[in-house]
Write an enzyme that holds these catalytic residues in place. Structure first.
Site, PDB file in Angstrom:
ATOM      1  N   GLU A  24       0.820  -1.238  -0.126  1.00  7.69           N
ATOM      2  CA  GLU A  24      -0.032   0.101  -0.018  1.00  7.69           C
ATOM      3  C   GLU A  24       0.940   1.269   0.024  1.00  7.69           C
ATOM      4  O   GLU A  24       1.957   1.377   0.398  1.00  7.69           O
ATOM      5  CB  GLU A  24      -0.788   0.031   1.212  1.00  7.69           C
ATOM      6  CG  GLU A  24      -1.725  -1.453   1.307  1.00  7.69           C
ATOM      7  CD  GLU A  24      -2.712  -1.486   0.233  1.00  7.69           C
ATOM      8  OE1 GLU A  24      -3.075  -0.566  -0.648  1.00  7.69           O
ATOM      9  OE2 GLU A  24      -2.954  -2.641   0.049  1.00  7.69           O
ATOM     10  N   HIS A 162      -7.724  -3.718   0.028  1.00  6.09           N
ATOM     11  CA  HIS A 162      -6.686  -2.737   0.106  1.00  6.09           C
ATOM     12  C   HIS A 162      -6.051  -2.420   1.537  1.00  6.09           C
ATOM     13  O   HIS A 162      -5.335  -1.414   1.767  1.00  6.09           O
ATOM     14  CB  HIS A 162      -7.366  -1.190  -0.112  1.00  6.09           C
ATOM     15  CG  HIS A 162      -8.042  -1.136  -1.621  1.00  6.09           C
ATOM     16  ND1 HIS A 162      -7.450  -1.221  -2.586  1.00  6.09           N
ATOM     17  CD2 HIS A 162      -9.482  -1.080  -1.859  1.00  6.09           C
ATOM     18  CE1 HIS A 162      -8.142  -1.171  -3.640  1.00  6.09           C
ATOM     19  NE2 HIS A 162      -9.370  -1.159  -3.313  1.00  6.09           N
ATOM     20  N   ASP A 167      -5.065  -8.501   0.819  1.00  7.69           N
ATOM     21  CA  ASP A 167      -4.947  -8.626  -0.546  1.00  7.69           C
ATOM     22  C   ASP A 167      -4.112  -9.699  -1.054  1.00  7.69           C
ATOM     23  O   ASP A 167      -4.331 -10.354  -2.164  1.00  7.69           O
ATOM     24  CB  ASP A 167      -4.484  -7.239  -1.163  1.00  7.69           C
ATOM     25  CG  ASP A 167      -5.583  -6.364  -1.025  1.00  7.69           C
ATOM     26  OD1 ASP A 167      -6.804  -6.275  -0.659  1.00  7.69           O
ATOM     27  OD2 ASP A 167      -5.165  -5.052  -1.516  1.00  7.69           O
TER      28      ASP A 167
END
Length: 184
Positions: A24, A162, A167
């Site tokens: 991220e 996210h 993920d």
């Protein structure tokens, strides 16, 4: 198998030993965003055997837009290590494995490659299987190839979309299901 630049290969095959990666970031530009979370799951024999996950403290504040998307706040990363403190461990966890991920050929892999160059680390040249590209060769009826769309299609629990580790796990499950639908 399709060959890409920088001696990396994009794999389009049925593999059972690989590492799923996800990260991220503070934005969408591979040149200016900062990593705020690194995760990976190591897969052997099509089963998860180990995982790596850490938040990363950026040099600048996380915007409210990114917090809305990821759920990662400035407070959450305030005591996290900086990227130079954890990237080496992350790369060691991945090793020479084929890396698998969703949109990693154009985003995640390139960001890691840029950070390796900036920090003077060994170039990141692992072979790659991008499940977004892979899913386009699969005989499934979906409106788009987003990871959230694929998890819905396969009825995979993905409530923490996210977030990097969630993920990775969802991507692993999607890939293992996609294998049955792949067409050369």
């Amino acid at each position: 198998m399709i060959v890409n630049t920088n001696k990396r290969k994009s794999i389009r095959a049925d593999i059972s030993d690989y590492t799923v990666i996800d990260l991220e970031t503070t934005g969408i530009s591979i040149y200016s965003c900062e990593i705020i979370e690194l995760s990976a799951v190591k897969v052997r024999g099509s089963k998860i055997i180990d995982e790596f996950s850490t938040l990363v403290k950026p040099r600048r504040r996380i915007s409210s837009m990114i917090t809305d998307i990821t759920g990662i706040t400035n407070e959450m990363v305030s005591d996290a290590p900086y990227i130079e403190e954890v990237l080496g461990d992350y790369l060691e966890f991945i090793g020479d494995d084929i890396i698998l991920g969703h949109n990693i050929a154009s985003f995640d892999r390139n960001i890691i490659k840029i950070y390796c160059e900036r920090l003077g680390l060994t170039p990141f040249l692992n072979d790659t299987l991008d499940t977004c590209t892979y899913s386009r060769r699969c005989d499934i009826d979906v409106p788009d190839r987003k990871l959230t769309t694929l998890t819905r299609y396969f009825n995979i629990d993905h409530k923490d979309a996210h977030r990097a580790l969630a993920d990775c796990i969802a991507n692993f499950e999607c890939y293992e299901k996609l294998k049955r639908y792949y067409k050369e």
